[in-house]
Write a protein that holds these residues in place. Sequence first.
Motif, PDB file in Angstrom:
ATOM      1  N   ASN A 171      32.997  45.628  44.008  1.00  0.00           N
ATOM      2  CA  ASN A 171      33.391  44.828  45.164  1.00  0.00           C
ATOM      3  C   ASN A 171      34.580  43.943  44.789  1.00  0.00           C
ATOM      4  O   ASN A 171      34.537  43.239  43.782  1.00  0.00           O
ATOM      5  CB  ASN A 171      32.204  43.973  45.625  1.00  0.00           C
ATOM      6  CG  ASN A 171      32.427  43.357  46.987  1.00  0.00           C
ATOM      7  OD1 ASN A 171      33.510  42.889  47.312  1.00  0.00           O
ATOM      8  ND2 ASN A 171      31.377  43.360  47.791  1.00  0.00           N
ATOM      9  N   ARG A 172      35.639  43.992  45.605  1.00  0.00           N
ATOM     10  CA  ARG A 172      36.831  43.195  45.311  1.00  0.00           C
ATOM     11  C   ARG A 172      36.578  41.688  45.410  1.00  0.00           C
ATOM     12  O   ARG A 172      37.341  40.899  44.882  1.00  0.00           O
ATOM     13  CB  ARG A 172      38.000  43.607  46.212  1.00  0.00           C
ATOM     14  CG  ARG A 172      38.637  44.926  45.794  1.00  0.00           C
ATOM     15  CD  ARG A 172      39.901  45.225  46.577  1.00  0.00           C
ATOM     16  NE  ARG A 172      39.707  45.245  48.017  1.00  0.00           N
ATOM     17  CZ  ARG A 172      39.168  46.261  48.694  1.00  0.00           C
ATOM     18  NH1 ARG A 172      38.779  47.348  48.062  1.00  0.00           N
ATOM     19  NH2 ARG A 172      39.035  46.183  50.008  1.00  0.00           N
ATOM     20  N   SER A 173      35.479  41.273  46.063  1.00  0.00           N
ATOM     21  CA  SER A 173      35.171  39.840  46.142  1.00  0.00           C
ATOM     22  C   SER A 173      34.327  39.362  44.958  1.00  0.00           C
ATOM     23  O   SER A 173      34.067  38.166  44.828  1.00  0.00           O
ATOM     24  CB  SER A 173      34.442  39.515  47.456  1.00  0.00           C
ATOM     25  OG  SER A 173      33.138  40.072  47.452  1.00  0.00           O
ATOM     26  N   ALA A 174      33.927  40.266  44.074  1.00  0.00           N
ATOM     27  CA  ALA A 174      33.131  39.885  42.903  1.00  0.00           C
ATOM     28  C   ALA A 174      33.961  39.026  41.958  1.00  0.00           C
ATOM     29  O   ALA A 174      35.155  39.266  41.764  1.00  0.00           O
ATOM     30  CB  ALA A 174      32.631  41.133  42.171  1.00  0.00           C
ATOM     31  N   SER A 175      33.312  38.043  41.343  1.00  0.00           N
ATOM     32  CA  SER A 175      34.023  37.136  40.424  1.00  0.00           C
ATOM     33  C   SER A 175      34.627  37.876  39.234  1.00  0.00           C
ATOM     34  O   SER A 175      35.620  37.418  38.666  1.00  0.00           O
ATOM     35  CB  SER A 175      33.076  36.040  39.937  1.00  0.00           C
ATOM     36  OG  SER A 175      31.990  36.602  39.217  1.00  0.00           O
ATOM     37  N   VAL A 176      34.063  39.023  38.858  1.00  0.00           N
ATOM     38  CA  VAL A 176      34.560  39.777  37.705  1.00  0.00           C
ATOM     39  C   VAL A 176      35.720  40.709  38.053  1.00  0.00           C
ATOM     40  O   VAL A 176      36.378  41.233  37.150  1.00  0.00           O
ATOM     41  CB  VAL A 176      33.427  40.605  37.033  1.00  0.00           C
ATOM     42  CG1 VAL A 176      32.333  39.701  36.508  1.00  0.00           C
ATOM     43  CG2 VAL A 176      32.867  41.651  37.979  1.00  0.00           C
ATOM     44  N   TRP A 177      35.983  40.913  39.332  1.00  0.00           N
ATOM     45  CA  TRP A 177      36.990  41.900  39.735  1.00  0.00           C
ATOM     46  C   TRP A 177      38.350  41.675  39.068  1.00  0.00           C
ATOM     47  O   TRP A 177      38.929  42.624  38.527  1.00  0.00           O
ATOM     48  CB  TRP A 177      37.124  41.957  41.266  1.00  0.00           C
ATOM     49  CG  TRP A 177      38.144  42.949  41.701  1.00  0.00           C
ATOM     50  CD1 TRP A 177      37.958  44.286  41.920  1.00  0.00           C
ATOM     51  CD2 TRP A 177      39.533  42.711  41.928  1.00  0.00           C
ATOM     52  NE1 TRP A 177      39.141  44.890  42.270  1.00  0.00           N
ATOM     53  CE2 TRP A 177      40.131  43.935  42.284  1.00  0.00           C
ATOM     54  CE3 TRP A 177      40.340  41.574  41.860  1.00  0.00           C
ATOM     55  CZ2 TRP A 177      41.477  44.059  42.581  1.00  0.00           C
ATOM     56  CZ3 TRP A 177      41.692  41.699  42.150  1.00  0.00           C
ATOM     57  CH2 TRP A 177      42.255  42.921  42.514  1.00  0.00           C
ATOM     58  N   PRO A 178      38.895  40.443  39.046  1.00  0.00           N
ATOM     59  CA  PRO A 178      40.227  40.276  38.433  1.00  0.00           C
ATOM     60  C   PRO A 178      40.252  40.654  36.953  1.00  0.00           C
ATOM     61  O   PRO A 178      41.265  41.167  36.463  1.00  0.00           O
ATOM     62  CB  PRO A 178      40.539  38.786  38.613  1.00  0.00           C
ATOM     63  CG  PRO A 178      39.586  38.285  39.643  1.00  0.00           C
ATOM     64  CD  PRO A 178      38.398  39.180  39.602  1.00  0.00           C
ATOM     65  N   VAL A 179      39.164  40.419  36.242  1.00  0.00           N
ATOM     66  CA  VAL A 179      39.112  40.734  34.807  1.00  0.00           C
ATOM     67  C   VAL A 179      39.182  42.246  34.608  1.00  0.00           C
ATOM     68  O   VAL A 179      39.947  42.743  33.773  1.00  0.00           O
ATOM     69  CB  VAL A 179      37.839  40.141  34.156  1.00  0.00           C
ATOM     70  CG1 VAL A 179      37.801  40.440  32.668  1.00  0.00           C
ATOM     71  CG2 VAL A 179      37.749  38.639  34.411  1.00  0.00           C
ATOM     72  N   PHE A 180      38.395  42.996  35.373  1.00  0.00           N
ATOM     73  CA  PHE A 180      38.417  44.462  35.259  1.00  0.00           C
ATOM     74  C   PHE A 180      39.756  45.028  35.712  1.00  0.00           C
ATOM     75  O   PHE A 180      40.292  45.945  35.088  1.00  0.00           O
ATOM     76  CB  PHE A 180      37.261  45.076  36.060  1.00  0.00           C
ATOM     77  CG  PHE A 180      35.947  44.999  35.350  1.00  0.00           C
ATOM     78  CD1 PHE A 180      35.494  46.046  34.563  1.00  0.00           C
ATOM     79  CD2 PHE A 180      35.166  43.855  35.433  1.00  0.00           C
ATOM     80  CE1 PHE A 180      34.281  45.968  33.890  1.00  0.00           C
ATOM     81  CE2 PHE A 180      33.955  43.758  34.769  1.00  0.00           C
ATOM     82  CZ  PHE A 180      33.512  44.822  33.991  1.00  0.00           C
ATOM     83  N   ALA A 181      40.310  44.482  36.781  1.00  0.00           N
ATOM     84  CA  ALA A 181      41.593  44.977  37.301  1.00  0.00           C
ATOM     85  C   ALA A 181      42.709  44.781  36.287  1.00  0.00           C
ATOM     86  O   ALA A 181      43.578  45.650  36.144  1.00  0.00           O
ATOM     87  CB  ALA A 181      41.922  44.260  38.612  1.00  0.00           C
ATOM     88  N   GLU A 182      42.703  43.663  35.565  1.00  0.00           N
ATOM     89  CA  GLU A 182      43.762  43.418  34.579  1.00  0.00           C
ATOM     90  C   GLU A 182      43.509  44.171  33.269  1.00  0.00           C
ATOM     91  O   GLU A 182      44.435  44.737  32.697  1.00  0.00           O
ATOM     92  CB  GLU A 182      43.910  41.920  34.281  1.00  0.00           C
ATOM     93  CG  GLU A 182      45.084  41.649  33.355  1.00  0.00           C
ATOM     94  CD  GLU A 182      45.327  40.174  33.096  1.00  0.00           C
ATOM     95  OE1 GLU A 182      45.840  39.846  32.010  1.00  0.00           O
ATOM     96  OE2 GLU A 182      45.010  39.356  33.975  1.00  0.00           O
ATOM     97  N   ASN A 183      42.263  44.190  32.792  1.00  0.00           N
ATOM     98  CA  ASN A 183      41.969  44.856  31.513  1.00  0.00           C
ATOM     99  C   ASN A 183      42.147  46.368  31.590  1.00  0.00           C
ATOM    100  O   ASN A 183      42.544  46.999  30.603  1.00  0.00           O
ATOM    101  CB  ASN A 183      40.553  44.530  31.035  1.00  0.00           C
ATOM    102  CG  ASN A 183      40.418  43.125  30.500  1.00  0.00           C
ATOM    103  OD1 ASN A 183      41.404  42.418  30.292  1.00  0.00           O
ATOM    104  ND2 ASN A 183      39.188  42.708  30.281  1.00  0.00           N
ATOM    105  N   ARG A 184      41.811  46.958  32.725  1.00  0.00           N
ATOM    106  CA  ARG A 184      41.940  48.412  32.957  1.00  0.00           C
ATOM    107  C   ARG A 184      41.224  49.257  31.903  1.00  0.00           C
ATOM    108  O   ARG A 184      41.665  50.351  31.543  1.00  0.00           O
ATOM    109  CB  ARG A 184      43.398  48.813  33.118  1.00  0.00           C
ATOM    110  CG  ARG A 184      43.982  48.157  34.385  1.00  0.00           C
ATOM    111  CD  ARG A 184      45.226  48.768  34.877  1.00  0.00           C
ATOM    112  NE  ARG A 184      45.125  50.162  35.267  1.00  0.00           N
ATOM    113  CZ  ARG A 184      44.964  50.592  36.525  1.00  0.00           C
ATOM    114  NH1 ARG A 184      44.826  49.754  37.510  1.00  0.00           N
ATOM    115  NH2 ARG A 184      44.945  51.887  36.774  1.00  0.00           N
TER     116      ARG A 184
END
Length: 171
Positions: free
Chosen positions: A60-73
């Motif tokens: 879910n893009r609203s999850a608090s972890v989303w930015p971390v996964f999106a950047e780490n790839r």
Amino acid sequence: MNPNHLAPVVEKTEFRNAMSRLGAAVNIITTEGPAGRAGFTASAVCSVTDSPPTLLVCLNRSASVWPVFAENRQLCVNTLAAGHETLSNLFGGKTPMAERFIAAEWSTAVTGSPVLSGAVASFDCRISQIVSVGTHDILFCEVLALVRNDDTHGLAWFDRSYHPLMRQEAC
């Protein structure tokens, strides 16, 4: 009803109630990289292809972890064993990230993402593609390394509760 239109949209609660009847493995998805360390519990994981070995993970893009996964790839899909219910709840709730990881033993493989000791299987992956659908991103994850544990039994999520999976012995 106009034959050029599909049937009426299924109501959200009705859809969720029906999906609760679809059993799935319980996984903790982890990452570590430039954006930091994060993890969450997911049942929306499945195989895409074996050439190259690829999984998909929905986040879910609203999850608090989303930015971390999106950047780490990069990430590791850790498929939980029977007995990991408490750990699953830690990673599925509002528990601070550091407390989630303290609750288990971890190692690393190719990407440096946390690999759960005692998992049924762990798939260390690089995110090769991200596709947005509705509220979620579908992460296509190429498997770079894996760990398999044949000495444990899996954990499934069905009808909004955990169910340990046990092998039946041959007669």
